[in-house]
Design a protein around this motif. Structure first.
Motif, PDB file in Angstrom:
ATOM      1  N   ASN A  69      -0.430 -10.760   8.749  1.00  0.00           N
ATOM      2  CA  ASN A  69      -1.311 -10.981   7.595  1.00  0.00           C
ATOM      3  C   ASN A  69      -0.601 -11.588   6.387  1.00  0.00           C
ATOM      4  OD1 ASN A  69      -4.128  -9.602   8.219  1.00  0.00           O
ATOM      5  ND2 ASN A  69      -2.542  -8.371   9.175  1.00  0.00           N
ATOM      6  N   PHE A  70       0.700 -11.835   6.511  1.00  0.00           N
ATOM      7  CA  PHE A  70       1.399 -12.549   5.447  1.00  0.00           C
ATOM      8  C   PHE A  70       1.132 -14.051   5.579  1.00  0.00           C
ATOM      9  CE2 PHE A  70       4.379  -8.803   5.054  1.00  0.00           C
ATOM     10  CZ  PHE A  70       4.090  -8.548   3.717  1.00  0.00           C
ATOM     11  N   GLN A  71      -0.146 -14.380   5.495  1.00  0.00           N
ATOM     12  CA  GLN A  71      -0.541 -15.781   5.516  1.00  0.00           C
ATOM     13  C   GLN A  71      -0.228 -16.411   4.167  1.00  0.00           C
ATOM     14  OE1 GLN A  71      -1.993 -17.275   8.386  1.00  0.00           O
ATOM     15  NE2 GLN A  71      -1.349 -15.340   9.312  1.00  0.00           N
ATOM     16  N   PRO A  72      -0.231 -17.749   4.068  1.00  0.00           N
ATOM     17  CA  PRO A  72       0.055 -18.405   2.784  1.00  0.00           C
ATOM     18  C   PRO A  72      -0.803 -17.836   1.657  1.00  0.00           C
ATOM     19  CG  PRO A  72      -0.013 -20.022   4.535  1.00  0.00           C
ATOM     20  CD  PRO A  72      -0.437 -18.725   5.156  1.00  0.00           C
ATOM     21  N   GLY A  73      -0.168 -17.404   0.592  1.00  0.00           N
ATOM     22  CA  GLY A  73      -0.860 -16.848  -0.563  1.00  0.00           C
ATOM     23  C   GLY A  73      -0.948 -15.340  -0.554  1.00  0.00           C
ATOM     24  N   ASN A  74      -0.767 -14.717   0.602  1.00  0.00           N
ATOM     25  CA  ASN A  74      -0.840 -13.252   0.688  1.00  0.00           C
ATOM     26  C   ASN A  74       0.531 -12.627   0.462  1.00  0.00           C
ATOM     27  OD1 ASN A  74      -3.535 -13.426   1.310  1.00  0.00           O
ATOM     28  ND2 ASN A  74      -3.284 -13.032   3.497  1.00  0.00           N
ATOM     29  N   SER A  75       0.607 -11.727  -0.497  1.00  0.00           N
ATOM     30  CA  SER A  75       1.867 -11.038  -0.767  1.00  0.00           C
ATOM     31  C   SER A  75       1.752  -9.527  -0.602  1.00  0.00           C
ATOM     32  CB  SER A  75       2.354 -11.354  -2.184  1.00  0.00           C
ATOM     33  OG  SER A  75       1.383 -11.006  -3.153  1.00  0.00           O
ATOM     34  N   ILE A  76       0.519  -9.027  -0.321  1.00  0.00           N
ATOM     35  CA  ILE A  76       0.290  -7.593  -0.133  1.00  0.00           C
ATOM     36  C   ILE A  76      -0.618  -7.404   1.078  1.00  0.00           C
ATOM     37  CG2 ILE A  76      -0.691  -5.482  -1.131  1.00  0.00           C
ATOM     38  CD1 ILE A  76      -0.042  -6.608  -3.893  1.00  0.00           C
ATOM     39  N   VAL A  77      -0.256  -6.459   1.949  1.00  0.00           N
ATOM     40  CA  VAL A  77      -1.068  -6.152   3.128  1.00  0.00           C
ATOM     41  C   VAL A  77      -1.348  -4.652   3.134  1.00  0.00           C
ATOM     42  CG1 VAL A  77      -1.285  -6.261   5.630  1.00  0.00           C
ATOM     43  CG2 VAL A  77       0.038  -8.025   4.422  1.00  0.00           C
ATOM     44  N   LEU A  78      -2.627  -4.296   3.155  1.00  0.00           N
ATOM     45  CA  LEU A  78      -3.038  -2.898   3.185  1.00  0.00           C
ATOM     46  C   LEU A  78      -3.329  -2.488   4.627  1.00  0.00           C
ATOM     47  CD1 LEU A  78      -5.617  -2.969   0.229  1.00  0.00           C
ATOM     48  CD2 LEU A  78      -3.131  -2.696   0.119  1.00  0.00           C
ATOM     49  N   GLY A  79      -2.630  -1.465   5.119  1.00  0.00           N
ATOM     50  CA  GLY A  79      -2.854  -0.969   6.468  1.00  0.00           C
ATOM     51  C   GLY A  79      -3.499   0.405   6.444  1.00  0.00           C
ATOM     52  N   TYR A  80      -3.736   0.923   7.643  1.00  0.00           N
ATOM     53  CA  TYR A  80      -4.341   2.249   7.768  1.00  0.00           C
ATOM     54  C   TYR A  80      -3.297   3.251   8.230  1.00  0.00           C
ATOM     55  CZ  TYR A  80      -7.361   6.091   9.237  1.00  0.00           C
ATOM     56  OH  TYR A  80      -7.947   7.325   9.378  1.00  0.00           O
TER      57      TYR A  80
END
Length: 367
Positions: A148-159
């Protein structure tokens, strides 16, 4: 008077419906196929007196099927054999790096200080966080979260869920509350207003961490290394959610109501530092839930249009059941869904008790 009470009940019910309709944004969403960049990842684990948990769960991190990752294990001034345990694992796997934190008078007992040292130790920009008592439920955990670290993403919320203990009503309650919390923060993130994440399963870049000056704005608070950072650093454009079955982690739940209640008090104590819009959204959600039940009981006791009132109750339960069933399937929590009317009502008044308890005294924080 009767018409006024019914009108108020209908208004409160509509607000409840709106909230749960917004939760469909997550519960009915699908998993998008994304190209996997396979970026180098630093997994960061903060451990304080976690000797036994590290022995049980660190192997599940070491065994991850991912081409390029290191494991930063932070010994946060433990008084047991946590450090020696980490050193034993390091001899087996050189990807493990140790950060040995000594008590610092200025930051005594502050997990954020320990985490900051761990982040500085990491050689990779992409950071993935979990706890010492957590175990990924798949060898593809790093792959699915980092995807989920696609271009523009710097934060990923998991469960980050909890292990199931069959026959335990408390275990089901804890897992239901965790499910409801996840439904909220996943839904709000999908709607462009991310407000929290859980440190049991959270990823972000060191670049974003340093842009926000780390935990500087809330370093004086011992809690909030996960939700307060996300609340401050997340935007509608830089945050992704990950709920793929292979991305889930599970940890050991509390085994007594008292311990769980104190844990929830700690979590609730930092909510007052959220952004104003998030405090209003979350506060209104709980306010209108409790108003719904108070008005329902009052109107039924007065025998005011009981058929209409019971019809609205049935509709509310149907909408909520759909949300919980679909979300429960996504996050593998289906066994707790069927008790949602009981748990939902119980949690409303538990939240009220937590609010009152925190007004009276401050809860204790990081061990």
């Amino acid at each position: 008077m009767a018409t006024l009470l019914l009108g108020l009940f209908i208004l409160v019910s509509l607000v409840n419906f709106i909230y749960f309709f917004s939760f469909f944004s997550f519960s009915t969403s699908g998993i998008k196929n994304k190209l996997h960049p396979e970026v180098p990842v630093s997994v960061i684990i903060c451990a304080k007196n976690e000797e036994e948990n590290l022995r049980n769960f660190l192997p599940s991190i070491i065994e991850q099927d991912y081409p390029d990752f290191e494991i930063i294990v932070i010994n946060d001034a433990s008084v047991d054999n946590t450090l020696e345990t980490i050193e034993e694992f390091q001899k087996i796997d050189p990807r493990i790096k140790i950060v040995d934190v000594q008590n610092n008078e200025a930051f005594w007992g502050n997990k954020k200080y320990a985490l900051t040292l761990g982040i500085k130790k990491a050689k990779n920009t992409h950071l993935l966080f979990t706890d010492a008592d957590c175990a990924p439920q798949s060898k593809n955990w790093i792959r699915e979260m980092s995807r989920n670290f696609q271009p523009g993403n710097s934060i990923v919320l998991g469960y980050g869920g909890y292990f199931q203990h069959k026959g335990s009503l408390l275990n089901k309650l804890i897992r239901f509350e965790t499910l409801l919390t996840a439904i909220q923060y996943f839904s709000y993130a999908r709607l462009g207003s991310p407000y929290m994440g859980v440190g049991r399963n959270l990823a972000y870049t060191s670049t974003r961490f340093y842009e926000m000056k780390g935990f500087a704005n809330h370093l004086h608070l011992r809690s909030g290394d996960d939700d307060l950072f996300v609340n401050e650093a997340s935007t509608s454009d830089n945050t992704a959610i990950c709920f793929h079955p292979d991305s889930i982690t599970r940890s050991i739940p509390k085994n007594s109501f008292s311990d769980w209640f104190h844990q929830k008090r700690r979590h609730a104590s930092v909510a007052g530092y959220y952004k104003t819009k998030h405090k209003m959204l979350l506060g209104s959600f709980y306010l209108f839930r409790i108003l719904f039940w108070i008005l329902l009981i009052t109107i039924l006791a007065l025998q005011i249009y009981p058929q209409i009132v019971l019809g609205i109750l049935g509709l509310k339960l149907l909408i909520e059941a759909l949300v919980y069933i679909k979300a429960g399937k996504k996050l593998n929590e289906t066994d707790v869904v069927w008790l949602f009317p009981f748990f939902d009502l119980f949690l409303i008044f538990t939240q009220l008790a937590i609010f009152i308890a925190n007004l009276i005294s401050k809860p204790k924080h990081w061990k």
